[in-house]
Design an enzyme around this catalytic site. Structure first.
Site, short mmCIF file in Angstrom:
data_model
loop_
_atom_site.label_atom_id
_atom_site.label_comp_id
_atom_site.label_asym_id
_atom_site.label_seq_id
_atom_site.Cartn_x
_atom_site.Cartn_y
_atom_site.Cartn_z
N GLN A 71 -3.58 10.33 5.83
CA GLN A 71 -2.26 9.73 5.60
C GLN A 71 -1.40 9.72 6.86
O GLN A 71 -1.71 10.35 7.86
CB GLN A 71 -1.54 10.50 4.48
CG GLN A 71 -2.18 10.32 3.11
CD GLN A 71 -1.35 10.94 2.00
OE1 GLN A 71 -1.69 11.98 1.48
NE2 GLN A 71 -0.27 10.28 1.64
N HIS A 72 -0.31 8.98 6.75
CA HIS A 72 0.84 9.03 7.65
C HIS A 72 0.69 8.36 9.00
O HIS A 72 1.69 8.00 9.60
CB HIS A 72 1.28 10.46 7.94
CG HIS A 72 1.60 11.29 6.74
ND1 HIS A 72 2.47 10.88 5.77
CD2 HIS A 72 1.18 12.51 6.38
CE1 HIS A 72 2.56 11.83 4.84
NE2 HIS A 72 1.78 12.83 5.20
N ASP A 226 -5.84 10.28 1.38
CA ASP A 226 -6.92 11.23 1.16
C ASP A 226 -6.64 12.22 0.03
O ASP A 226 -7.54 12.55 -0.75
CB ASP A 226 -7.29 11.96 2.45
CG ASP A 226 -6.10 12.57 3.17
OD1 ASP A 226 -4.97 12.52 2.65
OD2 ASP A 226 -6.30 13.12 4.27
#
Length: 466
Positions: A71-72, A226
């Site tokens: 992520q991110h 995830d």
């Protein structure tokens, strides 16, 4: 027998599993490594995905594919779809000051929690965009679109090359800092505030939305972050808390209502099914075990044996495991520390146990934060590479204070993505009910003294120079 494929494009590697869409039975799988670092060109992910797919026998015979990803991160694309600069990953902390600045500019942590369910930290994409605008204005000017790692891979699999075809899902969008899980819409004002303008962002699909197709005609699912993929992979339900010990440590639960924690400890993410996934993330997890094993010069199995030789609480030896800075608590420049060293506990066994206990205490703080936000905890599901440690499995019930279940080792992010892919082509209202494998059960054996001595010293750490 229709087949589906799930991809886990994590920080360290890419895994591909091909499963029977109806039963979930594993048919074949493949794996390839990613480069180390907190800044990686996305082409490396693409090469790893192709290699992992090749090892898994290819994707020509699957009906659907979905990608679960770290992520991110920030992937910037120019007008022609070319990558502007290497992607900044979730664990790149150079935007820590940008996070502080953005938090203040909107009016403080509560304003952010109300707006997007989370308070910005250096991991979030919105802070990385501010960093880019301030430190690399030429690259910022070239950026026509911004997306996340799993979005980019799904887009590449679709092969159109058109920025208008960028797609994402609720879970990953909820980790950007400019999409609201509560309202289900982007916040262009926050993009404008962070970046100075509004680049193109991916369309957010419903859990069974279609993101495109492979050249073979296989459907591309929306993919997912995830942690949401892992929740889907282990079949987490309300009352379950998943603790994942990988490169990062995460503690999350499935919820029917969005979270908005003004303290910033709990991130109010969405999940992959239409519900929500309140989550606490630590930067330091399995690598704490790596570091302890390296320092002692032993294997991971021997580290677990040593930890079992020391008593609960390590005779007062405490490790605060902020080895790479920390996200929860938000101390991006902090360093780790060892407290309470005496002649009695100056042994490899005590150090090994202190490392395991410190890792688990940091995650238990996250569990406390979820409970404070209303999460019910009937059991903890322990997954990730760190869960393979016998010491982690046996010490966890002492620190979490509740029963712990450990599914057999598996690729639960890739499995969750495969389950999403099967759901997309099933035309059913819920994901397929795949059978689970062997599960180990560990009864609750709380030892509050471990948490107490950790709490007494966890703030006694130093920051490295910025």
């Amino acid at each position: 027998m229709p087949l589906v494929a799930g991809v886990d494009s994590s920080t360290q590697s890419c895994k591909v599993v091909v499963r029977d869409a109806e039963t979930g039975a594993l048919v074949r799988e493949g794996r390839a490594t990613h480069p180390e670092g907190t800044e990686v060109h996305p082409d490396a992910w693409w090469r790893a995905l192709r290699e992992a797919s090749r090892q898994a026998g290819g994707l020509d015979d699957v009906a659907a594919v979905a990608v679960g990803g770290q992520q991110h991160g920030m992937v910037c694309l120019d007008e022609s779809g070319e990558v502007v600069r290497p992607a900044l990953l979730w664990n790149d902390t150079r935007s820590a000051q940008a996070a502080s600045d953005l938090t203040a500019e909107l009016g403080g942590p509560k304003a952010w929690a109300d707006a997007v369910g989370s308070v910005p930290v250096a991991s979030f994409t919105v802070t990385k965009l501010r960093w880019l605008a301030e430190h690399e204005p030429d690259n910022a000017a070239r950026t026509a679109a911004v997306c996340l790692p799993h979005d980019w891979l799904t887009w590449r699999l679709g092969g159109t090359g058109d920025l208008a075809d960028l797609r994402t899902d609720r879970s990953d969008a909820s980790g950007t800092g400019y999409w609201s899980p509560a309202t289900g819409v982007y916040r262009p004002d926050l993009l404008q505030m962070a970046f100075g303008r509004e680049p193109r962002v991916p369309t957010v699909l419903a859990p069974t939305g279609i993101a495109g197709r492979l050249p073979s005609g296989a459907v591309l699912g929306p993919g997912t972050g995830d942690n949401a993929a892992a929740a889907l992979g282990v079949g987490a339900r309300p009352g379950d808390v998943v603790v994942s010990i990988g490169t990062s440590g995460t503690v999350f639960s499935v919820a029917d209502l969005p979270a908005a924690d003004a303290s910033g400890i709990v991130a109010g993410f969405a999940d992959a099914t239409g519900r929500f996934l309140p989550l606490v993330c630590t930067l330091n997890a399995a690598r704490v075990l790596d570091a302890a094993a390296a320092l002692l010069g032993v294997s991971h199995s021997r580290l677990a044996e040593l930890a079992a030789e020391a008593p609960s609480g390590s005779d007062g030896l405490v490790m605060v495991p902020y080895l790479e800075g920390e996200r929860t608590p938000n101390r991006p420049l902090s360093t780790g520390a060892v407290h309470g060293l005496t002649l009695r506990n100056s042994t490899p066994a005590h150090f090994a146990r202190a490392a395991v206990e410190g890792l688990l205490c940091a995650l238990a703080d996250g569990l406390d934060a979820l409970i404070a936000e209303g999460a019910a905890v009937n059991r903890v599901i322990l997954i990730g590479g760190g869960a393979r440690s016998e010491a982690v499995r046996r010490i966890a019930p002492e620190i979490f204070g509740c029963g712990v279940v450990v599914p057999e080792p598996g690729e639960y992010v890739a499995d969750g993505a495969a389950r999403q892919a099967a759901w997309v082509v099933s035309d059913q209202p819920a994901p397929p009910a795949w059978a689970t494998g062997r599960v180990e059960h560990y009864d609750a054996r709380p030892v509050p003294a471990i948490r107490d001595q950790y709490a007494a010293v966890r703030e006694l750490v130093h920051d490295r120079p910025a």
